[in-house]
Scaffold this motif. Sequence first.
Motif, PDB file in Angstrom:
ATOM      1  N   ARG A  10      -4.234   6.058   7.528  1.00  0.00           N
ATOM      2  CA  ARG A  10      -2.966   6.323   6.829  1.00  0.00           C
ATOM      3  C   ARG A  10      -1.796   5.725   7.583  1.00  0.00           C
ATOM      4  NH1 ARG A  10      -4.197  12.414   5.243  1.00  0.00           N
ATOM      5  NH2 ARG A  10      -5.278  12.041   3.292  1.00  0.00           N
ATOM      6  N   TRP A  11      -1.782   5.898   8.902  1.00  0.00           N
ATOM      7  CA  TRP A  11      -0.702   5.351   9.715  1.00  0.00           C
ATOM      8  C   TRP A  11      -0.651   3.824   9.561  1.00  0.00           C
ATOM      9  CZ3 TRP A  11      -1.097   2.017  13.954  1.00  0.00           C
ATOM     10  CH2 TRP A  11       0.118   1.742  14.586  1.00  0.00           C
ATOM     11  N   TYR A  14       0.867   2.969   6.259  1.00  0.00           N
ATOM     12  CA  TYR A  14       2.319   3.156   6.342  1.00  0.00           C
ATOM     13  C   TYR A  14       2.957   1.977   7.075  1.00  0.00           C
ATOM     14  CZ  TYR A  14       6.730   4.709   8.331  1.00  0.00           C
ATOM     15  OH  TYR A  14       8.037   4.775   8.723  1.00  0.00           O
ATOM     16  N   ARG A  15       2.434   1.636   8.231  1.00  0.00           N
ATOM     17  CA  ARG A  15       2.974   0.556   9.056  1.00  0.00           C
ATOM     18  C   ARG A  15       2.945  -0.771   8.301  1.00  0.00           C
ATOM     19  NH1 ARG A  15      -0.577  -1.550  13.792  1.00  0.00           N
ATOM     20  NH2 ARG A  15      -1.545  -2.372  11.932  1.00  0.00           N
ATOM     21  N   ARG A  40      11.389   2.803   4.833  1.00  0.00           N
ATOM     22  CA  ARG A  40      10.532   3.745   5.576  1.00  0.00           C
ATOM     23  C   ARG A  40      10.226   4.997   4.764  1.00  0.00           C
ATOM     24  NH1 ARG A  40      13.323   2.223  10.924  1.00  0.00           N
ATOM     25  NH2 ARG A  40      11.730   0.905  11.857  1.00  0.00           N
ATOM     26  N   ASP A  41      11.250   5.507   4.080  1.00  0.00           N
ATOM     27  CA  ASP A  41      11.028   6.711   3.275  1.00  0.00           C
ATOM     28  C   ASP A  41      10.066   6.426   2.128  1.00  0.00           C
ATOM     29  OD1 ASP A  41      11.596   9.476   2.530  1.00  0.00           O
ATOM     30  OD2 ASP A  41      12.679   8.607   0.833  1.00  0.00           O
ATOM     31  N   ARG A  44       6.599   6.127   3.530  1.00  0.00           N
ATOM     32  CA  ARG A  44       6.104   7.453   3.935  1.00  0.00           C
ATOM     33  C   ARG A  44       5.657   8.256   2.715  1.00  0.00           C
ATOM     34  NH1 ARG A  44       9.274   8.463   7.704  1.00  0.00           N
ATOM     35  NH2 ARG A  44      11.120   8.762   6.443  1.00  0.00           N
ATOM     36  N   ARG A  45       6.492   8.267   1.672  1.00  0.00           N
ATOM     37  CA  ARG A  45       6.133   9.006   0.456  1.00  0.00           C
ATOM     38  C   ARG A  45       4.891   8.421  -0.206  1.00  0.00           C
ATOM     39  NH1 ARG A  45      10.338   8.620  -3.379  1.00  0.00           N
ATOM     40  NH2 ARG A  45      11.437   7.157  -2.067  1.00  0.00           N
ATOM     41  N   THR A  47       2.459   6.729   1.254  1.00  0.00           N
ATOM     42  CA  THR A  47       1.280   6.906   2.098  1.00  0.00           C
ATOM     43  C   THR A  47       0.881   8.373   2.262  1.00  0.00           C
ATOM     44  OG1 THR A  47       1.872   4.915   3.334  1.00  0.00           O
ATOM     45  CG2 THR A  47       0.283   6.404   4.360  1.00  0.00           C
ATOM     46  N   TYR A  48       1.868   9.202   2.551  1.00  0.00           N
ATOM     47  CA  TYR A  48       1.579  10.599   2.895  1.00  0.00           C
ATOM     48  C   TYR A  48       1.930  11.597   1.784  1.00  0.00           C
ATOM     49  CZ  TYR A  48       1.343   8.709   7.623  1.00  0.00           C
ATOM     50  OH  TYR A  48       1.024   7.979   8.735  1.00  0.00           O
TER      51      TYR A  48
END
Length: 52
Positions: A10-11, A14-15, A40-41, A44-45, A47-48
Amino acid sequence: MHDQAQNFARWRTYRDSVRQLSLRNEHELEDLGIARGEIRDLARRSTYGMRG
């Protein structure tokens, strides 16, 4: 161990999302409806599944 591998995957997603979107110029981001400050937001949304 499975959770660690999943968290790492997941990280990386995101990256990679942040990296790919950050490479876009302002016109491309505008066409996508994304402001540079939202990258980034958004990643993040995506991915996570989190907000803010």
